[in-house]
Design a protein around this motif. Structure first.
Motif, PDB file in Angstrom:
ATOM      1  N   UNK A  83      -4.417   1.744 -24.973  1.00 48.61           N
ATOM      2  CA  UNK A  83      -3.961   1.037 -23.947  1.00 48.61           C
ATOM      3  C   UNK A  83      -3.105   1.883 -22.853  1.00 48.61           C
ATOM      4  N   UNK A  84      -3.765   2.443 -22.030  1.00 43.31           N
ATOM      5  CA  UNK A  84      -2.876   3.463 -21.018  1.00 43.31           C
ATOM      6  C   UNK A  84      -2.372   2.339 -19.958  1.00 43.31           C
ATOM      7  N   UNK A  85      -1.290   2.643 -19.568  1.00 39.20           N
ATOM      8  CA  UNK A  85      -0.465   2.057 -18.409  1.00 39.20           C
ATOM      9  C   UNK A  85      -0.663   3.071 -17.224  1.00 39.20           C
ATOM     10  N   UNK A  86      -0.936   2.479 -16.045  1.00 36.79           N
ATOM     11  CA  UNK A  86      -1.036   3.413 -14.958  1.00 36.79           C
ATOM     12  C   UNK A  86      -0.649   2.883 -13.753  1.00 36.79           C
ATOM     13  N   UNK A  87       0.089   3.491 -12.620  1.00 36.90           N
ATOM     14  CA  UNK A  87       0.069   3.143 -11.339  1.00 36.90           C
ATOM     15  C   UNK A  87      -0.954   3.702 -10.389  1.00 36.90           C
ATOM     16  N   UNK A  88      -1.587   2.926  -9.385  1.00 35.01           N
ATOM     17  CA  UNK A  88      -2.525   3.583  -8.574  1.00 35.01           C
ATOM     18  C   UNK A  88      -2.160   2.724  -7.021  1.00 35.01           C
ATOM     19  N   UNK A  89      -2.908   3.543  -6.311  1.00 34.55           N
ATOM     20  CA  UNK A  89      -3.079   2.794  -4.959  1.00 34.55           C
ATOM     21  C   UNK A  89      -4.280   3.030  -4.379  1.00 34.55           C
ATOM     22  N   UNK A  90      -4.838   2.139  -3.543  1.00 40.14           N
ATOM     23  CA  UNK A  90      -6.370   2.687  -2.858  1.00 40.14           C
ATOM     24  C   UNK A  90      -6.167   2.426  -1.500  1.00 40.14           C
ATOM     25  N   UNK A  91      -6.627   3.288  -0.683  1.00 32.50           N
ATOM     26  CA  UNK A  91      -6.432   3.134   0.602  1.00 32.50           C
ATOM     27  C   UNK A  91      -8.034   3.250   1.416  1.00 32.50           C
ATOM     28  N   UNK A  92      -8.254   3.007   2.682  1.00 32.88           N
ATOM     29  CA  UNK A  92      -9.282   3.101   3.488  1.00 32.88           C
ATOM     30  C   UNK A  92      -8.671   4.292   4.566  1.00 32.88           C
ATOM     31  N   UNK A  93      -9.623   5.319   4.501  1.00 37.76           N
ATOM     32  CA  UNK A  93      -9.547   6.395   5.500  1.00 37.76           C
ATOM     33  C   UNK A  93     -10.672   6.861   6.112  1.00 37.76           C
ATOM     34  N   UNK A  94     -10.367   7.063   7.569  1.00 38.36           N
ATOM     35  CA  UNK A  94     -11.654   7.562   8.328  1.00 38.36           C
ATOM     36  C   UNK A  94     -11.504   8.979   8.555  1.00 38.36           C
ATOM     37  N   UNK A  95     -12.698  10.089   8.094  1.00 34.18           N
ATOM     38  CA  UNK A  95     -12.544  11.412   8.212  1.00 34.18           C
ATOM     39  C   UNK A  95     -12.461  11.650   9.691  1.00 34.18           C
ATOM     40  N   UNK A  96     -11.672  12.651   9.910  1.00 37.40           N
ATOM     41  CA  UNK A  96     -11.384  13.380  11.155  1.00 37.40           C
ATOM     42  C   UNK A  96     -10.760  12.505  12.264  1.00 37.40           C
ATOM     43  N   UNK A  97     -10.186  11.440  11.549  1.00 33.73           N
ATOM     44  CA  UNK A  97      -9.248  10.644  12.486  1.00 33.73           C
ATOM     45  C   UNK A  97      -7.974  10.382  11.720  1.00 33.73           C
ATOM     46  N   UNK A  98      -6.885  10.230  12.386  1.00 34.37           N
ATOM     47  CA  UNK A  98      -5.722   9.925  11.511  1.00 34.37           C
ATOM     48  C   UNK A  98      -5.551   8.459  11.536  1.00 34.37           C
ATOM     49  N   UNK A  99      -6.310   8.019  10.770  1.00 39.46           N
ATOM     50  CA  UNK A  99      -6.461   6.229  10.231  1.00 39.46           C
ATOM     51  C   UNK A  99      -6.526   6.204   8.831  1.00 39.46           C
ATOM     52  N   UNK A 100      -5.449   5.703   8.525  1.00 35.54           N
ATOM     53  CA  UNK A 100      -5.431   5.405   7.142  1.00 35.54           C
ATOM     54  C   UNK A 100      -4.520   4.175   6.720  1.00 35.54           C
ATOM     55  N   UNK A 101      -5.145   3.257   5.984  1.00 32.08           N
ATOM     56  CA  UNK A 101      -4.823   1.802   5.569  1.00 32.08           C
ATOM     57  C   UNK A 101      -4.659   1.568   4.143  1.00 32.08           C
ATOM     58  N   UNK A 102      -3.518   1.468   3.541  1.00 29.63           N
ATOM     59  CA  UNK A 102      -3.281   1.018   2.194  1.00 29.63           C
ATOM     60  C   UNK A 102      -3.833  -0.394   1.925  1.00 29.63           C
ATOM     61  N   UNK A 103      -4.641  -0.783   0.901  1.00 30.42           N
ATOM     62  CA  UNK A 103      -5.272  -2.037   0.818  1.00 30.42           C
ATOM     63  C   UNK A 103      -4.960  -2.686  -0.642  1.00 30.42           C
ATOM     64  N   UNK A 104      -4.395  -1.795  -1.701  1.00 28.32           N
ATOM     65  CA  UNK A 104      -3.967  -2.287  -2.622  1.00 28.32           C
ATOM     66  C   UNK A 104      -3.185  -1.233  -3.464  1.00 28.32           C
ATOM     67  N   UNK A 105      -1.940  -1.649  -4.128  1.00 21.15           N
ATOM     68  CA  UNK A 105      -1.233  -0.875  -4.799  1.00 21.15           C
ATOM     69  C   UNK A 105      -0.704  -1.645  -6.020  1.00 21.15           C
ATOM     70  N   UNK A 106      -0.476  -0.920  -7.208  1.00 21.78           N
ATOM     71  CA  UNK A 106      -0.206  -1.568  -8.268  1.00 21.78           C
ATOM     72  C   UNK A 106       0.629  -0.476  -8.996  1.00 21.78           C
ATOM     73  N   UNK A 107       1.999  -0.769  -9.420  1.00 22.99           N
ATOM     74  CA  UNK A 107       2.845   0.007 -10.042  1.00 22.99           C
ATOM     75  C   UNK A 107       2.620   0.043 -11.584  1.00 22.99           C
TER      76      UNK A 107
END
Length: 552
Positions: free
Chosen positions: A457-481
């Protein structure tokens, strides 16, 4: 093991007390004032006048809008209150329903109520002041139909008092009231043949809502699957009829062409679909089937997504909005409906989606394939998911096993996994990222050599983002501590489990994946416009950061 069939008897509705009936009709507008009354008794001796205090009695004054009644005296306060309520019911002409109504009786009751509101035989110029007051009471009450009538009476011109037939819900009721109602040729609106008293209309105009513009966020669901659902804003004042605004948004001639679906989601929800009435929306008896249900012939493109949400056939574009008149307030009720909420509603119609929502981990959680132990399970239990998701279990052997109480949770899981016919309605398959695999995996931090295995039963924290390569664009879409799950039962998407099984406590992992689907992204993210822009990029990546905290 034999099981006996027990005939289920539906419980009868309890008989409501007079006070309960008054509360049902008037709510907080009913005010009971109980006063103590002391009777003075005389002695029985002739010539002596010695006052003596008798028993303490109570009298109740019931104050309703424009109606007040006073009860007789009683020994108990509650008896005085019930007596006052009973007197008010008698004066108001309220007929309490003391028994369970059959469908035919309920239909006749509805016809009687509509006849009272639209009766042509009433000459309001000479009718009793009491009945005029009762009409005014209804029009200012919290009843949803009152809200619709008030809104239509505030309109000017030919549309004043025209009530869309869809707000009454039961179409056949109006076919029995031709002597009271004027019905349009296409039978999509009704109005009273005789006008309402002018003073009532004037009072409604004076007390109408604010002219200030309000904005209500809603969702347009196109009938074409090639088009995306999109956010729309309904702009109106509280003096306007909201169905007029929705009709304009749908490109319809007037509100009479708008049909309203049943509630979407919970019974208490006011979220509904609004859509165009089909051309064959007629009340002619030839359109009513033998079982008493209205049948329509649809022409045009069936709206698959709207049908999936509502469970009824819908043609053309539809507006999903949370707006309308309720029994809770006289004012128009409204709440914003976002693209995120729309996709969460879609998720809530599948067992896996219900589980994801219960864990608030839409992009990582999965409905486990088996139930090992209650202590290891996280999120909604299988039986709770089945309660939310009405499902038909076709396997007789499985049904017997559930009745016998053997492996109930696993049987319920199996039942949900057997039901593959209901799938989430994705926003657009072209936006889904189907390239398989995890790449650019980096694990950092000290390695203790102890990694979790099956049953851990591991307990983790994670975050998921959307990133466009070669462009300075990043959007965090889900975070769980803190996200805890059992390894080896499919409780998390496979690539996260594979990465976690290579890590020890205190390490960090970074990797990219293209396995996310657009419906989950829209359900998890907040800004739908930005998500659409990012998802349309050909150089889109989904970086995931994982950090195990503990495992056991």
């Amino acid at each position: 093991m034999e099981t006996k069939e027990h005939r289920v008897v539906a419980p009868k509705k309890p008989t409501l007390t007079p006070k309960a009936i008054i509360h049902q009709k008037f709510g907080k507008n009913a005010c009971y004032v109980v006063e103590e009354v002391k009777e003075v008794c005389q002695t029985g001796c002739p010539g002596l006048s010695i006052p003596q205090t008798g028993p303490c009695l109570y009298r109740c004054t019931l104050q309703l809008p424009e109606l007040t009644v006073v009860s007789e005296t009683f020994k108990k306060k509650k008896d005085a209150e019930q007596s006052a309520a009973e007197m008010a019911i008698e004066k108001l002409g309220i007929i309490p329903e003391t028994t369970d109504l059959t469908p035919q009786e309920a239909h006749e009751s509805l016809v009687a109520r509509i006849a009272y509101l639209f009766s042509e035989k009433v000459d309001w110029s000479v009718y009793s002041l009491f009945m005029v007051e009762q009409l005014e009471l209804f029009l200012i009450s919290d009843h949803p139909l009152s809200g619709h009538i008030r809104a239509t009476l505030r309109r000017k011109g030919d549309h004043c008092g025209l009530l869309p037939i869809s707000v009454i819900s039961v179409l056949r009721a109006t076919t029995m009231l031709h002597e009271f109602l004027a019905i349009s040729e296409r039978h999509i609106w009704i109005r009273k043949l005789s006008p309402y008293p002018q003073d009532i209309i004037e009072s409604l105009m004076e007390e109408g809502g604010s002219q200030e513009c309000i904005q209500v966020e809603a969702i347009r669901i196109p009938s074409s699957m090639e088009k995306h659902v999109e956010a729309v804003t309904l702009c109106m004042s509280l003096r306007e009829y909201y169905l007029d605004i929705i009709a304009n948004e749908l490109g319809l001639e007037d509100d009479a062409n708008v049909l309203i679906s049943r509630n979407i989601g919970k019974a208490s929800s006011e979220t509904r679909l609004f859509f165009a009435a089909p051309q064959s929306y007629l009340l002619d008896q030839s359109f009513i089937s033998g079982n008493g249900k209205e049948t329509f012939h649809f022409e045009g493109s069936l709206n698959v997504r709207a049908r999936y949400l509502s469970g009824q056939d819908i043609v053309g574009d539809a507006i999903l909005a949370c707006i309308g008149y309720t029994r809770k307030s006289r004012d128009l009720f409204y709440e914003d409906v976002t693209v995120r909420l729309y996709f969460r509603m879609l998720l809530g119609k599948t067992p896996g989606g219900i589980y994801k929502l219960s864990r608030e981990a839409l992009l990582t959680a999965e409905l486990p394939s088996r139930f090992t132990a209650r202590a290891n399970w996280r999120g909604s239990l299988p039986r709770d998911i089945l309660c939310n998701f009405s499902i038909h279990i076709s396997s007789k052997n499985l049904f017997r096993e559930i009745l016998a109480g053997q492996a109930i949770q696993n049987c319920q899981l199996y039942a949900m996994q057997c039901n593959k016919s209901i799938e989430p309605m994705c926003e657009n398959p072209s936006l889904d990222m189907f390239v398989n695999g995890v790449y650019n995996l980096k694990i950092e931090g000290p390695d203790s050599g102890i990694c979790p295995g099956n049953g851990s039963l591991p307990c983790i924290s994670y975050s998921v983002s959307l990133v466009v390569e070669n462009e300075n664009m990043k959007e965090v879409i889900e975070v769980c501590n803190e996200f805890e799950f059992e390894i080896g039962v499919g409780a998390v998407i496979s690539y996260v489990e594979e990465v976690v099984m290579q890590m020890s406590v205190g390490q960090y992992a970074y990797f990219n994946t293209n396995l996310l689907t657009s419906d989950l992204i829209f359900a998890s993210a907040g800004d739908s416009a930005k998500m659409s822009s990012l998802l349309s990029s050909s150089e889109l990546l989904s970086p995931v950061t994982v950090s195990p905290k503990t495992h056991s």
